[in-house]
Design an enzyme around this catalytic site. Structure first.
Site, PDB file in Angstrom:
ATOM      1  N   ASP A  33       1.050  -1.153   0.130  1.00 56.55           N
ATOM      2  CA  ASP A  33      -0.098  -0.033  -0.105  1.00 56.55           C
ATOM      3  C   ASP A  33       0.803   1.084  -0.185  1.00 56.55           C
ATOM      4  OD1 ASP A  33      -1.743   2.045   0.955  1.00 56.55           O
ATOM      5  OD2 ASP A  33      -3.212   0.408   1.493  1.00 56.55           O
ATOM      6  N   LEU A  35      -0.235   4.110   1.023  1.00 59.57           N
ATOM      7  CA  LEU A  35      -0.593   4.771   2.148  1.00 59.57           C
ATOM      8  C   LEU A  35      -1.360   6.173   1.795  1.00 59.57           C
ATOM      9  CD1 LEU A  35       1.859   4.168   5.184  1.00 59.57           C
ATOM     10  CD2 LEU A  35      -0.295   3.101   4.749  1.00 59.57           C
ATOM     11  N   LYS A  86     -11.105   6.340  -4.769  1.00 60.59           N
ATOM     12  CA  LYS A  86     -12.541   6.027  -4.810  1.00 60.59           C
ATOM     13  C   LYS A  86     -13.410   7.224  -4.753  1.00 60.59           C
ATOM     14  CE  LYS A  86     -12.920   5.398  -0.016  1.00 60.59           C
ATOM     15  NZ  LYS A  86     -13.280   4.253   1.418  1.00 60.59           N
ATOM     16  N   SER A 126     -17.083  -2.475  -8.420  1.00 58.07           N
ATOM     17  CA  SER A 126     -18.156  -1.835  -7.646  1.00 58.07           C
ATOM     18  C   SER A 126     -19.729  -1.837  -8.485  1.00 58.07           C
ATOM     19  CB  SER A 126     -17.721  -0.330  -7.779  1.00 58.07           C
ATOM     20  OG  SER A 126     -18.985   0.701  -7.377  1.00 58.07           O
ATOM     21  N   TYR A 150     -14.329   7.839 -11.868  1.00 57.37           N
ATOM     22  CA  TYR A 150     -14.147   6.774 -11.094  1.00 57.37           C
ATOM     23  C   TYR A 150     -14.849   5.804 -11.430  1.00 57.37           C
ATOM     24  CZ  TYR A 150     -14.943   3.695  -7.431  1.00 57.37           C
ATOM     25  OH  TYR A 150     -14.856   2.541  -6.531  1.00 57.37           O
ATOM     26  N   LYS A 154     -13.327   1.812 -13.025  1.00 56.29           N
ATOM     27  CA  LYS A 154     -13.459   0.238 -12.642  1.00 56.29           C
ATOM     28  C   LYS A 154     -14.175  -0.533 -13.871  1.00 56.29           C
ATOM     29  CE  LYS A 154     -12.263   0.613  -8.237  1.00 56.29           C
ATOM     30  NZ  LYS A 154     -11.324  -0.074  -7.855  1.00 56.29           N
ATOM     31  N   TYR A 178     -18.695  -4.870  -5.325  1.00 56.11           N
ATOM     32  CA  TYR A 178     -19.354  -4.411  -4.124  1.00 56.11           C
ATOM     33  C   TYR A 178     -20.560  -3.243  -4.309  1.00 56.11           C
ATOM     34  CZ  TYR A 178     -14.413  -5.127  -2.811  1.00 56.11           C
ATOM     35  OH  TYR A 178     -12.850  -5.319  -2.770  1.00 56.11           O
ATOM     36  N   ARG A 296     -28.728  14.846  -5.360  1.00 60.35           N
ATOM     37  CA  ARG A 296     -27.100  14.860  -5.712  1.00 60.35           C
ATOM     38  C   ARG A 296     -26.959  14.578  -7.218  1.00 60.35           C
ATOM     39  NH1 ARG A 296     -22.893  11.481  -1.981  1.00 60.35           N
ATOM     40  NH2 ARG A 296     -23.815   9.903  -3.178  1.00 60.35           N
TER      41      ARG A 296
HETATM   42  P1  NAD Z   1      -9.474   3.019   0.840  1.00 60.03           P
HETATM   43  O1  NAD Z   1      -9.045   4.204   0.287  1.00 60.03           O
HETATM   44  O2  NAD Z   1      -9.597   2.885   2.350  1.00 60.03           O
HETATM   45  O3  NAD Z   1      -8.471   1.869   0.742  1.00 60.03           O
HETATM   46  C1  NAD Z   1      -7.713   1.679  -0.795  1.00 60.03           C
HETATM   47  C2  NAD Z   1      -6.206   1.720  -0.441  1.00 60.03           C
HETATM   48  O4  NAD Z   1      -5.437   1.378  -1.745  1.00 60.03           O
HETATM   49  C3  NAD Z   1      -5.897   2.661   0.487  1.00 60.03           C
HETATM   50  O5  NAD Z   1      -4.880   2.058   1.499  1.00 60.03           O
HETATM   51  C4  NAD Z   1      -4.681   3.403  -0.316  1.00 60.03           C
HETATM   52  O6  NAD Z   1      -3.751   4.055   0.485  1.00 60.03           O
HETATM   53  C5  NAD Z   1      -4.357   2.416  -1.336  1.00 60.03           C
HETATM   54  N1  NAD Z   1      -3.657   2.870  -2.499  1.00 60.03           N
HETATM   55  C6  NAD Z   1      -4.661   3.796  -3.573  1.00 60.03           C
HETATM   56  N2  NAD Z   1      -3.689   3.881  -4.545  1.00 60.03           N
HETATM   57  C7  NAD Z   1      -2.705   3.030  -4.477  1.00 60.03           C
HETATM   58  C8  NAD Z   1      -1.449   2.756  -5.278  1.00 60.03           C
HETATM   59  N3  NAD Z   1      -1.401   3.441  -6.379  1.00 60.03           N
HETATM   60  N4  NAD Z   1      -0.702   2.008  -4.860  1.00 60.03           N
HETATM   61  C9  NAD Z   1      -0.843   1.575  -3.681  1.00 60.03           C
HETATM   62  N5  NAD Z   1      -1.819   1.423  -2.641  1.00 60.03           N
HETATM   63  C10 NAD Z   1      -2.592   2.626  -3.210  1.00 60.03           C
HETATM   64  O7  NAD Z   1     -10.755   2.409  -0.017  1.00 60.03           O
HETATM   65  P2  NAD Z   1     -11.692   0.989   0.414  1.00 60.03           P
HETATM   66  O8  NAD Z   1     -13.158   1.584   0.809  1.00 60.03           O
HETATM   67  O9  NAD Z   1     -11.049   0.250   1.094  1.00 60.03           O
HETATM   68  O10 NAD Z   1     -11.921   0.511  -0.956  1.00 60.03           O
HETATM   69  C11 NAD Z   1     -11.157  -0.555  -1.439  1.00 60.03           C
HETATM   70  C12 NAD Z   1     -11.328  -0.825  -2.947  1.00 60.03           C
HETATM   71  O11 NAD Z   1     -12.622  -1.098  -3.320  1.00 60.03           O
HETATM   72  C13 NAD Z   1     -11.138   0.471  -3.867  1.00 60.03           C
HETATM   73  O12 NAD Z   1     -10.600  -0.018  -4.949  1.00 60.03           O
HETATM   74  C14 NAD Z   1     -12.526   0.970  -4.015  1.00 60.03           C
HETATM   75  O13 NAD Z   1     -12.708   1.699  -5.286  1.00 60.03           O
HETATM   76  C15 NAD Z   1     -13.259  -0.327  -4.245  1.00 60.03           C
HETATM   77  N6  NAD Z   1     -14.673   0.026  -3.763  1.00 60.03           N
HETATM   78  C16 NAD Z   1     -15.021   0.523  -2.593  1.00 60.03           C
HETATM   79  C17 NAD Z   1     -16.489   0.867  -2.176  1.00 60.03           C
HETATM   80  C18 NAD Z   1     -16.584   1.716  -0.922  1.00 60.03           C
HETATM   81  O14 NAD Z   1     -17.759   2.172  -1.005  1.00 60.03           O
HETATM   82  N7  NAD Z   1     -15.679   1.640   0.052  1.00 60.03           N
HETATM   83  C19 NAD Z   1     -17.450   0.678  -2.923  1.00 60.03           C
HETATM   84  C20 NAD Z   1     -16.962  -0.195  -4.227  1.00 60.03           C
HETATM   85  C21 NAD Z   1     -15.822  -0.584  -4.560  1.00 60.03           C
HETATM   86  C1  WQD Z   2     -25.886   6.675  -0.415  1.00 59.65           C
HETATM   87  C2  WQD Z   2     -27.338   7.484  -0.259  1.00 59.65           C
HETATM   88  C3  WQD Z   2     -27.248   9.679  -1.377  1.00 59.65           C
HETATM   89  C4  WQD Z   2     -24.741  11.304   1.863  1.00 59.65           C
HETATM   90  C5  WQD Z   2     -20.975   5.542  -3.709  1.00 59.65           C
HETATM   91  C6  WQD Z   2     -20.195   5.680  -4.716  1.00 59.65           C
HETATM   92  C7  WQD Z   2     -20.079   4.184  -5.633  1.00 59.65           C
HETATM   93  C8  WQD Z   2     -19.333   3.353  -4.397  1.00 59.65           C
HETATM   94  C9  WQD Z   2     -20.060   3.344  -2.996  1.00 59.65           C
HETATM   95  C10 WQD Z   2     -17.297   3.029  -4.653  1.00 59.65           C
HETATM   96  C11 WQD Z   2     -27.520   8.286  -1.701  1.00 59.65           C
HETATM   97  C12 WQD Z   2     -27.525   9.616   0.028  1.00 59.65           C
HETATM   98  C13 WQD Z   2     -25.292  10.508   1.014  1.00 59.65           C
HETATM   99  C14 WQD Z   2     -25.251  12.652   2.454  1.00 59.65           C
HETATM  100  C15 WQD Z   2     -27.202  11.713   1.613  1.00 59.65           C
HETATM  101  N1  WQD Z   2     -18.442   3.615  -3.983  1.00 59.65           N
HETATM  102  N2  WQD Z   2     -26.449  10.720   0.779  1.00 59.65           N
HETATM  103  N3  WQD Z   2     -26.615  12.464   2.176  1.00 59.65           N
HETATM  104  O1  WQD Z   2     -23.667   7.192  -4.066  1.00 59.65           O
HETATM  105  O2  WQD Z   2     -24.699   4.994  -3.447  1.00 59.65           O
HETATM  106  O3  WQD Z   2     -22.348   4.956  -3.922  1.00 59.65           O
HETATM  107  O4  WQD Z   2     -20.244   4.941  -2.643  1.00 59.65           O
HETATM  108  O5  WQD Z   2     -17.306   2.013  -5.759  1.00 59.65           O
HETATM  109  O6  WQD Z   2     -19.270   4.209  -6.459  1.00 59.65           O
HETATM  110  O7  WQD Z   2     -20.948   6.398  -5.970  1.00 59.65           O
HETATM  111  O8  WQD Z   2     -23.290   6.099  -1.812  1.00 59.65           O
HETATM  112  O9  WQD Z   2     -23.167   6.709   0.606  1.00 59.65           O
HETATM  113  O10 WQD Z   2     -22.506   8.565  -1.050  1.00 59.65           O
HETATM  114  O11 WQD Z   2     -24.815   7.602  -0.878  1.00 59.65           O
HETATM  115  O12 WQD Z   2     -28.357  11.805   1.244  1.00 59.65           O
HETATM  116  O13 WQD Z   2     -24.354  13.353   3.072  1.00 59.65           O
HETATM  117  O14 WQD Z   2     -27.321   8.380   0.407  1.00 59.65           O
HETATM  118  O15 WQD Z   2     -27.837  10.752  -2.102  1.00 59.65           O
HETATM  119  O16 WQD Z   2     -29.035   8.010  -1.816  1.00 59.65           O
HETATM  120  P1  WQD Z   2     -23.503   5.787  -3.212  1.00 59.65           P
HETATM  121  P2  WQD Z   2     -23.394   7.263  -0.833  1.00 59.65           P
END
Ligand code: NAD
Ligand code: WQD
Length: 343
Positions: A33, A35, A86, A126, A150, A154, A178, A296
């Protein structure tokens, strides 16, 4: 002895929880990572939760030489690839940063994996790749389209993985799509630690509950949903972590390569924004003041998974309820009001 796994992005929110699940399932793990969106403290806490030091390498997935050193030193069964940026809004403002990190970084990782003949990959995709869904629940064959850089990064990686699987049948490539990960480890030691003001709903709610933010804005109350607010498939991060263990275990059992195999990780249930606010308020005993605001840009009304493929193939399903998601988020938030930066 169990297989060794490289966990890119393993210091992050989902990665840190998955490291614990992998360790409990008996895997050896190496975390890689840079960081950029996480802290060393998260790795330290994972180490203390599992009772042994984690092998951690500070490095960037775009740095092929650094990756080669790691692959030369360890014999990996596969890679779980969380590393990525992300933040949807930031990706609109800085698209090149997102394509470079998420797309170029993944290409570099895949190239180094190929050099070392490591052909098993579980990738963090995602539900965002489904865009505005035509039907609910969303299954893996639903059309894909994205409206922001973003999501596009993906989806592009998914296309790259598909092409790679066609070009060379020895690859096993599982993008896990996810839905909305929330919650924290039940110990309260690790959880989501957003920089600045959170964009996502659950961390925003918990920061209002703990008094760091004054009031939640609910984006839209005129959607055609149960109460007019958006509906999402919230999934507990520890369930999500188990989904990764199930994907690896599935790959270990296959006699022939699986190619490109996308799988949703969701609960299959939709919960509205207002329902989540109410549940959090009940669990925490705190008021969550809110106001309705405009929709939004880019948001959709409803999004929830068909979780059947994960159940059939991986023998995995989410177990934890919205109440448990709120309880664990609240424990993490109230024990660590300033996240990993204790002050
Ligand atoms: P996060 O930001 O907490 O974790 C991502 C980690 O990747 C971080 O620790 C960051 O330092 C590291 N990183 C970023 N770019 C890097 C690079 N170039 N080299 C090495 N390390 C790097 O995010 P998360 O919520 O744990 O998400 C993990 C993965 O899941 C991401 O790819 C994100 O897009 C995907 N994802 C997250 C969500 C969500 O809502 N949290 C939903 C769908 C998909
Ligand atoms: C959820 C609901 C908002 C904040 C995002 C990314 C998606 C994935 C997950 C990485 C929606 C509402 C939110 C606030 C609100 N990430 N909301 N007030 O938009 O479903 O997904 O995170 O892959 O790519 O787009 O998640 O938690 O932002 O929103 O009313 O202050 O909450 O409008 O209906 P979302 P979210």
């Amino acid at each position: 002895m169990k297989n060794k796994i490289l966990v890119t992005g393993g210091a992050g929110y989902i990665g840190s929880h998955t490291c614990i699940a992998l360790h409990q399932a008996g895997y050896d793990i190496v975390v890689y990572d840079n960081l950029s969106n996480s802290s060393r403290e998260a790795v330290n806490r994972v180490s203390s939760l599992i009772g042994q030091p984690i092998e951690f390498i500070e490095g960037d997935i775009r740095d092929a030489e650094s990756l080669r050193q790691v692959f030369a030193e360890h014999q990996f069964f596969g890679v779980i690839h969380f590393a990525g940026l992300k933040a949807v809004g930031e990706s609109v403002a800085q698209p090149l940063k997102y394509y470079d990190n998420n797309v170029s970084g993944t290409i570099t990782l895949l190239e180094v994996m190929a050099e070392y003949d490591v052909k098993n990959l579980v990738f963090s995709s995602s539900a965002t790749v489904y865009g505005d869904p035509e039907r609910l629940p969303i299954d893996e064959n639903s059309p894909r389209s994205c409206t922001n850089p973003y999501g596009q990064s993906k989806l592009t990686v998914e296309h790259i993985l598909e092409d790679l699987a066609v070009s060379d049948e020895s690859w096993n490539l599982i993008p896990l799509r996810y839905f909305n990960p929330v919650g924290a480890h039940p110990s309260g030691q690790i959880g989501e630690d957003p920089n600045d003001i959170p964009n996502n709903l659950m961390p925003y709610i918990s920061q209002v509950a703990v008094g760091k933010l004054e009031k939640l804005s609910i984006f839209g109350n005129d959607y055609s949903t149960v109460d007019g607010t958006g509906v999402r498939d919230f999934i507990h991060v520890t369930d999500l972590a188990q989904g990764h263990v199930a994907a690896l275990s599935y790959l270990e059992q296959q006699a022939v390569p699986v190619g490109f195999l996308p799988i949703n990780l969701g609960t299959g249930k939709g919960t509205s924004v207002l329902e989540l606010v109410t549940a959090f308020s009940e669990v925490s005993g705190e008021d969550i003041p809110y106001q309705f605001a405009d929709r939004r840009a880019g948001d959709i009304a409803s999004c929830y998974a068909s979780a059947d493929k994960a159940k059939d193939l991986l023998k995995w399903q989410a177990e934890l309820s919205i109440t448990e998601m709120c309880q664990d988020t609240w424990r993490w938030q109230s024990m660590n009001p300033n996240g990993y930066n204790a002050t």
